[in-house]
Every structure is written in C-alpha cells, then in structure tokens.
Design a protein around this motif. Structure first.
Motif, short mmCIF file in Angstrom:
data_model
loop_
_atom_site.label_atom_id
_atom_site.label_comp_id
_atom_site.label_asym_id
_atom_site.label_seq_id
_atom_site.Cartn_x
_atom_site.Cartn_y
_atom_site.Cartn_z
N ILE A 11 0.84 -1.19 0.00
CA ILE A 11 0.00 0.00 0.00
C ILE A 11 0.88 1.24 0.00
N ASP A 12 0.67 2.08 -0.99
CA ASP A 12 1.36 3.36 -1.06
C ASP A 12 0.43 4.41 -0.45
N PRO A 13 0.74 4.97 0.70
CA PRO A 13 -0.17 5.90 1.35
C PRO A 13 -0.36 7.19 0.55
N ASP A 14 0.55 7.48 -0.38
CA ASP A 14 0.42 8.68 -1.19
C ASP A 14 -0.47 8.48 -2.41
N ASP A 15 -0.75 7.24 -2.77
CA ASP A 15 -1.60 6.93 -3.92
C ASP A 15 -2.97 6.49 -3.43
N PRO A 16 -3.99 7.37 -3.51
CA PRO A 16 -5.31 7.01 -2.99
C PRO A 16 -5.96 5.85 -3.73
N SER A 17 -5.57 5.59 -4.97
CA SER A 17 -6.18 4.49 -5.72
C SER A 17 -5.71 3.13 -5.19
N MET A 18 -4.61 3.10 -4.46
CA MET A 18 -4.08 1.85 -3.90
C MET A 18 -4.21 1.82 -2.37
N ASN A 19 -4.94 2.75 -1.82
CA ASN A 19 -5.04 2.87 -0.38
C ASN A 19 -6.46 2.59 0.08
N PRO A 20 -6.71 1.45 0.74
CA PRO A 20 -8.06 1.14 1.21
C PRO A 20 -8.60 2.16 2.21
N GLU A 21 -7.73 2.82 2.95
CA GLU A 21 -8.20 3.81 3.92
C GLU A 21 -8.89 4.98 3.23
N ALA A 22 -8.42 5.34 2.03
CA ALA A 22 -9.06 6.42 1.28
C ALA A 22 -10.48 6.01 0.87
N VAL A 23 -10.66 4.73 0.51
CA VAL A 23 -12.00 4.25 0.15
C VAL A 23 -12.90 4.22 1.37
N VAL A 24 -12.36 3.80 2.51
CA VAL A 24 -13.14 3.78 3.74
C VAL A 24 -13.60 5.20 4.09
N ASP A 25 -12.70 6.16 3.97
CA ASP A 25 -13.08 7.56 4.23
C ASP A 25 -14.17 8.01 3.26
N LYS A 41 -19.13 -5.25 7.30
CA LYS A 41 -18.29 -6.17 6.51
C LYS A 41 -17.41 -5.39 5.53
N VAL A 42 -17.96 -4.35 4.93
CA VAL A 42 -17.19 -3.51 4.01
C VAL A 42 -16.08 -2.81 4.77
N LEU A 43 -16.41 -2.24 5.92
CA LEU A 43 -15.41 -1.54 6.73
C LEU A 43 -14.31 -2.49 7.19
N ALA A 44 -14.68 -3.72 7.58
CA ALA A 44 -13.70 -4.68 8.06
C ALA A 44 -12.73 -5.09 6.95
N GLN A 45 -13.27 -5.32 5.75
CA GLN A 45 -12.41 -5.78 4.66
C GLN A 45 -11.52 -4.68 4.12
N LEU A 46 -11.93 -3.45 4.26
CA LEU A 46 -11.15 -2.34 3.71
C LEU A 46 -10.27 -1.65 4.75
N GLY A 47 -10.07 -2.27 5.88
CA GLY A 47 -9.12 -1.67 6.80
C GLY A 47 -9.41 -1.83 8.27
N GLY A 48 -10.61 -2.22 8.63
CA GLY A 48 -10.93 -2.36 10.04
C GLY A 48 -10.29 -3.58 10.67
N ASP A 49 -10.10 -4.62 9.88
CA ASP A 49 -9.53 -5.87 10.37
C ASP A 49 -8.34 -6.23 9.48
N GLU A 50 -7.15 -6.28 10.07
CA GLU A 50 -5.91 -6.52 9.30
C GLU A 50 -5.96 -7.85 8.56
N GLU A 51 -6.51 -8.89 9.19
CA GLU A 51 -6.56 -10.20 8.55
C GLU A 51 -7.46 -10.18 7.32
N GLN A 52 -8.64 -9.56 7.44
CA GLN A 52 -9.55 -9.47 6.30
C GLN A 52 -8.99 -8.58 5.20
N LEU A 53 -8.27 -7.53 5.58
CA LEU A 53 -7.63 -6.66 4.59
C LEU A 53 -6.58 -7.43 3.80
#
Length: 165
Positions: A11-25, A41-53
C-alpha cells in the motif's frame, strides 16, 4: 542486474487508488451524506480488520454478505466510494479489488444499475473482472442496465457475471 526490492508494504499511502483507507473515508462520507449506516463487513475488509484486509488484497476481492442488508442505497454508497466521484472525496478510483461478490444483499435493480455504472464509466480505471450477485433481487431493470454497460465494448475487463437466485 538491478538490486532486489525489499519486502515493503503493498500500500502506497500517497496513492489514494491503492489505499483502502481512502475508500473507507469516501464510504463513510457518502454514508453520512445519505444518512446510512456503513456496512460492517465492508469496513472490516477495507481496513478495520488486518486479517480481512490481507485476504482482500491477496485475492483482489471484496465480499459483502451477512447482516445487515446492504440494499440499493448501500450499494450506491459503496460504488460511489470505489469511484471516488462525489463532492469531498479523493477523486481516485480504487484499483485493488477486481472481484466483487454480493450475497443476499437485496441490492435490487437500483444497486445493479450502480454497479453497471461502474462497469460503464470505470471499466478502464476500475478493472472489474468478476461480479457475482447471488440472491440480490436483481430484476429486469437491473439486468438491462448491466447488459447496456457491457454492450458495444464499453467494458472490456469483466470476464464473469453471475446473477443467480
């Protein structure tokens, strides 16, 4: 021979297209605007749960199932967040997930139309290869919208479409 790259984060934190946290926001912003509760479930898979991410990143797939029901409005919120095209969003299309599975989410015709919009507008930017909507109450209008988004070469990335009941 060039030096080998170290095992860094994918994950490149500077590239929002590759950053799940940007999608969660983006997803949370849209849900707040539409007065919706974000799907856990959407929140967990996109960053709330490291294993699901990790599983989501490895398989490049987003699976939405279980309770609560996502519904057509929740599907619109997720699609808008993935495309990042609403006011106040990052504007970057999320490219990490290529396979989308919606199981018993009651997306209906309007939810299918939202996904068809992603196929039509984001085909080059968001290469969706697999779309599965099982028991999502997709009727004629939704199937027609999906068909329209795939006709005349508007989308060349989708390889599998399942609309089973």
């Amino acid at each position: 021979m060039p030096p080998k790259k170290g095992k860094g984060s994918a994950i490149d934190p500077d590239d929002p297209s590759m950053n799940p946290e940007a999608v969660v926001d983006n997803y949370k912003k849209y849900c707040k605007l539409a007065a919706l509760q974000p799907h856990p479930k959407v929140l967990a898979q996109l960053g709330g749960d490291e294993e699901q991410l990790e599983v989501m990143m490895k398989n490049e797939q987003l699976v939405v199932d279980g309770e609560p029901i996502l519904g057509p409005h929740g599907t619109r919120a997720l699609c808008t967040a993935l495309m990042g095209n609403a006011p106040g969003m990052s504007g970057a299309v999320f490219k990490m997930a290529k396979n989308f599975r919606f199981w018993r989410m009651d997306c209906g015709d309007d939810g299918a139309a939202c996904l068809a919009e992603i196929l039509r507008l984001g085909g080059a930017e968001l290469p969706m290869a697999y779309l599965e909507m099982l028991d999502c109450n997709v009727g004629y209008r939704g199937a027609h919208a999906l068909g329209q988004s795939l006709m005349c070469g508007q989308n060349r990335s989708l390889l599998t479409l399942k609309l089973d009941y």
